[in-house]
Design an enzyme around this catalytic site. Sequence first.
Site, short mmCIF file in Angstrom:
data_model
loop_
_atom_site.label_atom_id
_atom_site.label_comp_id
_atom_site.label_asym_id
_atom_site.label_seq_id
_atom_site.Cartn_x
_atom_site.Cartn_y
_atom_site.Cartn_z
N TYR A 94 -8.04 -9.45 13.09
CA TYR A 94 -8.93 -10.16 14.01
C TYR A 94 -10.33 -9.57 14.14
CZ TYR A 94 -7.05 -6.52 17.14
OH TYR A 94 -6.64 -5.32 17.69
N ARG A 118 -12.79 0.62 20.71
CA ARG A 118 -11.46 1.08 20.29
C ARG A 118 -11.45 1.16 18.77
NH1 ARG A 118 -7.81 -3.37 20.87
NH2 ARG A 118 -7.75 -3.41 18.60
N HIS A 140 -4.77 -1.53 18.94
CA HIS A 140 -4.43 -1.55 20.36
C HIS A 140 -3.26 -0.62 20.64
CE1 HIS A 140 -3.72 -3.04 24.38
NE2 HIS A 140 -2.48 -3.31 24.06
#
Length: 392
Positions: free
Chosen positions: A297, A284, A288
């Site tokens: 993160y 990805r 998100h």
Amino acid sequence: MTVDSTAAARTPRKRTAAKKSAKKSPGAGTPDLVQLLSPEGERVENAAHAEYAAFVEDITAEELRGLYRDMVLTRRFDAEATSLQRQGELGLWASLLGQEAAQIGSGRATRDDDYVFPTYREHGVAWCRGVDPTNLLGMFRGVNNGGWDPNSNNFHLYTIVIGSQTLHATGYAMGVAKDGADSAVIAYFGDGASSQGDVAESFTFSAVYNAPVVFFCQNNQWAISEPTEKQTRVPLYQRAQGYGFPGVRVDGNDVLACLAVTKWALERARRGEGPTLVEAFTYRMGAHTTSDDPTKYRADEEREAWEAKDPILRLRTYLESQTDTDEGFFAELETESEALGLRVREAVRAMPDPDRMAIFENAYADGHSLVDEERAQFAAYQASFTDAEGGN
């Protein structure tokens, strides 16, 4: 458009030396990864994967250009939607950036009579199924509950609840088998959803009832901020063994491999050989959703490593080196891409506001006293604003 989304939508150019030297990601180049087109845009010959490769053995240059066009236009649409959300035109958006090959390859493997159960990120699959891109945006703008008739394209409405669509797909596939049809069902979900109980139940029921369903897991490495290694101790595709059906890991950035493996899995289902789990090992590239900040993160180096395996870039490299595709094709596609962005932008801004009271209309078929009470309360609440304005 904003600067970042414009860059994401551009047709990829020539590969640079810096990108060539980017480090490999975990799982890349391993024997259990089905790959037919390398990150450098070269065809991969592997006798162990010949059964899958046979499904794209006769693919033409025109068909390859079609796959490339699908990926470029899907990325352009996705970038426009991201930009529209940043401008306040959409409430939320879930980008597919980096996952175009997994979606276009698998989507083009389906037949018209197959039925697709998506999550909320399968914009490329929707494109393959003939759903107008503008119809995908109504729900994210808050003007409808879906935007298309699932039966028109055999493409179900987007599912927001994580993993539940795999149960819907399994039940539908069991019905297909009982009806004696030779079509198949495919259910999409992410690596995060694979940890849901719904997915485990789907695997059990589909195996026991030999349902003609393909479970297509797009392992994009991150379930929001949770990495895959915090979700499973084994590669996801190996979970299928415990349920008694095959699992295959495919290079999710290789559109040819995704097309071939999905065709193989769907044919198994149509022959009455039961379910298959396909794990598309991809990444990805964006957040998100637009409410997420991936810089909190994950490291930039990780993204840079995957940029070197861009699914659109590798197919462009192959087209330029191994087919008669000229610059005119790419130039025309660039023009078509910008026209699509403009059409999407204008369509979203022209969407009418919904009737606010309509939210109460389809909760119960025969009505309900509690819904009636809530409707009256909401009507009074809205009227209070009108009364206040009238008193000023």
